[in-house]
Design a protein around this motif. Structure first.
Motif, PDB file in Angstrom:
ATOM      1  N   LEU A   1       4.813  -1.214  -2.889  1.00  0.00           N
ATOM      2  CA  LEU A   1       4.353  -0.682  -4.170  1.00  0.00           C
ATOM      3  C   LEU A   1       5.437  -0.804  -5.229  1.00  0.00           C
TER       4      LEU A   1
ATOM      5  N   TYR B   1      -1.150  -0.648  -8.972  1.00  0.00           N
ATOM      6  CA  TYR B   1      -0.154  -1.530  -9.578  1.00  0.00           C
ATOM      7  C   TYR B   1      -0.719  -2.431 -10.678  1.00  0.00           C
TER       8      TYR B   1
ATOM      9  N   VAL C   1      -2.673  -0.195  -0.220  1.00  0.00           N
ATOM     10  CA  VAL C   1      -2.282  -0.404  -1.618  1.00  0.00           C
ATOM     11  C   VAL C   1      -3.488  -0.969  -2.373  1.00  0.00           C
TER      12      VAL C   1
END
Length: 489
Positions: free
Chosen positions: A300, A243, A238
Motif C-alpha cells: 500500500l 490507492y 488492497v
C-alpha cells in the motif's frame, strides 16, 4: 494583489511572438487582402519561433502552426496526438492546454470575474486547505502569496459555478498545475472544461458516482491487462479505493512530480479520460515485479508513494508506455454499462437487506413480547398449580373427614338397629332424647355430605382449570419455538 501569471512564461523573443499570435488569432478580418496579409504574418512568426528554438527536441514548425491555426492543426488528429505525446513546449503549454480544452469560445473568463464578486459558503474550508496543497512548492507555500491566492480564487469561483459539486479538497490539486502555466481566469476556464468535457465532475459530486464507476472500470482493466497484479492485490486485500482514488481525483498531482503531472495533463486534454487508465496501468505494469513481492503494508505504501520513482526523470517514457496500451472506448462503455447494472443490483439488494432488517427487528420485538407473555402465563401456571395443590390438600382432609363421618354413620346405624330393643327397656324420656340426638346426627351427616359434594365439584373445577392452563402453556411454547426457528436462534 495582482493575479498570478504563468511561471513558465518569461520575457523573451518567444513570448513576444506568442503575444503576436494571440493578437492575430483574435482578429476578425473579412477582407480577403487583409486575410492574406495576416497569413503572411503568421508564416513569418512560425519561422521566427522555429529558428529561435531550433536546438530543442520539439517540432516547432508544427507547434507554431498549431498556435497560429489550431482548428486546422487539430484536423490531423494522429499528428496532433503524436506531437502532444512527444511533449508540449513548456513556453506554449498554457496556451495549448486552453486550445485543447476549447475554452476561448465559452466566455468563461467573464463568468469567473463575476463569480469572484460573490461569496461562497465554502470559503473557510477552502482557506483552511490551501496550506495542504503543494506545501513544498515555492509558488504555493507562502501564506497569502500569489499561488495560494490563485488557488483560493479559482476553487471558490468553481464552488459557486457548480453548486452541486461545491467544494472538495481534491479540486485544488487539479487547479495547481493549471496555475503554474496560466493566469487564474484561464485556469478556471480549463478547470470547467476538465470537469464537464473530460467527465471529472462525477469524481466530486456528493455521491461520487463517477469516481466509483472509474474505479470499477480500472479494476476490470487491471484484471485484463495485468492478471497477476490484479490477483496479488486481491489476495493482499488492497482495493483500488485505497490507492487509485487520488489518481482519478487529483490527476496524479497529489504525490507525483510536476514534470510527470504536466505530461499527464498534456495527454489527458488531447486524448480524454481514457489516458488516465493508460497511465495507471502503465505505472503498475512497469512496477509489476516489485508489486508482486510486497505484502499488504509495504504494498500500500509503494502504490501511494513509490510507483513514479522509475519515471521521475523520464516523463517521455511514461507517456510512451501509456501510449502503447490499447483501451477501446467501446470497452469502457461496456464497463460503464456493467457498473450501472451492478449498481442497480446492489441498490436492490440494499433495499431487500433493509427490509429484512426491519422485518427482523419487528420479529425480535414480537418475540420479546411473546416471551414476556409466556413468562406471565408461566407465572399464572405456577399460581394455578399452587392453588391446585392447596385444593388437593383440602380434598385429602375432606376425604379423611368423610371416612370418619362414614364410620360414625355406620356406628350410628348399628346403634339405631339396636335402639328398639333398648327403647323397650328404657323410659320414654330416654327414647325421645335418643330420637332427638339421632335427628341431630342425621342433619349433621347431611351437611357433611353437602360439603363433600361441594369439595368434589371444586376438585373437578380445579382439574379443568389446570388442564386449560397446560394447553395454553403448550401453545405458547409452540409459538416461541416457531419464532426462534424463524430468527435462526
Amino acid at each position: 494583489m495582482s493575479r498570478p501569471q504563468s511561471i513558465a512564461q518569461h520575457p523573451g523573443h518567444s513570448e513576444l511572438l506568442l503575444a503576436q499570435m494571440e493578437q492575430l488569432n483574435s482578429a476578425n478580418v473579412n477582407d480577403p487582402k487583409a486575410q492574406i496579409i495576416l497569413n503572411l504574418k503568421r508564416q513569418t512568426i512560425r519561422k521566427s519561433l522555429s529558428l529561435h528554438n531550433k536546438g530543442d527536441d520539439y517540432d516547432w514548425d508544427f507547434w507554431a502552426f498549431a498556435i497560429c491555426d489550431f482548428e486546422q492543426a487539430s484536423k490531423n488528429q494522429p499528428l496532433l496526438i503524436s506531437n502532444v505525446r512527444r511533449g508540449i513546449p513548456p513556453s506554449l503549454r498554457g496556451m495549448v492546454w486552453q486550445l485543447l480544452a476549447e475554452t476561448k469560445e465559452l466566455d468563461l473568463e467573464t463568468q469567473y470575474m463575476n463569480l469572484l464578486k460573490k461569496s461562497s459558503p465554502y470559503e473557510k474550508m477552502i482557506q483552511r486547505d490551501l496550506a495542504r496543497t503543494f506545501p513544498g512548492h515555492t509558488f504555493f507555500k507562502e501564506r497569502d502569496g500569489l499561488g495560494q491566492e490563485g488557488l483560493y480564487n479559482v476553487v471558490r469561483a468553481y464552488s459557486m459555478y457548480d453548486q452541486e459539486v461545491g467544494y472538495c479538497q481534491g479540486l485544488a490539486f487539479i487547479v495547481g498545475p493549471l496555475l503554474l502555466n496560466m493566469p487564474d481566469e484561464e485556469a478556471f476556464s480549463v478547470l470547467v472544461q476538465l470537469m464537464s468535457k473530460h467527465s471529472l465532475r462525477g469524481h466530486f459530486t456528493p455521491d461520487m458516482e463517477g469516481l466509483h464507476m472509474r474505479l470499477f472500470q480500472f479494476e476490470a482493466l487491471v484484471a485484463e491487462h495485468l492478471p497477476h497484479v490484479s490477483r496479488h492485490l486481491e489476495q493482499q486485500g488492497v482495493g483500488s479505493t485505497m490507492y487509485a482514488s487520488q489518481w482519478f481525483m487529483t490527476l496524479f498531482a497529489y504525490k507525483f512530480p510536476l514534470n510527470l503531472v504536466y505530461r499527464i495533463y498534456d495527454v489527458l486534454l488531447a486524448e480524454g479520460i481514457v489516458s488516465i487508465f493508460k497511465f495507471s496501468i502503465a505505472l503498475l505494469k512497469h512496477n509489476q515485479a516489485v508489486i508482486l513481492g510486497l505484502d499488504f503494508e509495504h504494498l500500500l505504501d509503494f502504490l501511494k508513494n513509490g510507483l513514479f520513482e522509475k519515471y521521475k526523470d523520464d516523463d517521455r517514457r511514461l507517456v510512451d508506455d501509456a501510449g502503447v496500451l490499447e483501451i477501446p472506448s467501446r470497452r469502457l462503455a461496456q464497463l460503464e454499462k456493467d457498473h450501472k447494472t451492478q449498481s442497480v443490483k446492489e441498490a436492490a439488494n440494499a433495499r431487500v437487506l433493509e427490509e429484512l432488517q426491519r422485518t427482523n427487528t419487528a420479529l425480535r420485538k414480537q418475540t420479546r413480547e411473546l416471551e414476556l407473555e409466556a413468562a406471565k402465563y408461566q407465572q399464572d401456571d405456577i399460581e394455578i398449580k399452587r392453588q391446585l395443590d392447596d385444593s388437593k390438600d383440602n380434598l385429602t382432609a375432606l376425604k379423611e373427614e368423610e371416612g370418619t363421618l362414614k364410620s360414625l354413620v355406620v356406628s350410628l346405624k348399628e346403634e339405631i338397629k339396636a335402639l328398639p330393643s333398648k327403647v323397650e327397656s328404657r323410659s320414654t324420656s330416654e327414647f325421645e332424647g335418643l330420637c332427638e340426638q339421632n335427628a341431630s346426627l342425621v342433619q349433621r351427616n347431611s351437611v357433611l355430605e353437602d360439603e363433600l359434594s361441594n369439595a368434589e365439584l371444586t376438585l373437578i373445577d380445579m382439574k379443568m382449570r389446570y388442564a386449560e392452563s397446560e394447553n395454553e402453556r403448550e401453545e405458547l411454547q409452540r409459538r416461541l419455538y416457531e419464532m426462534k426457528k424463524l430468527l435462526g436462534v
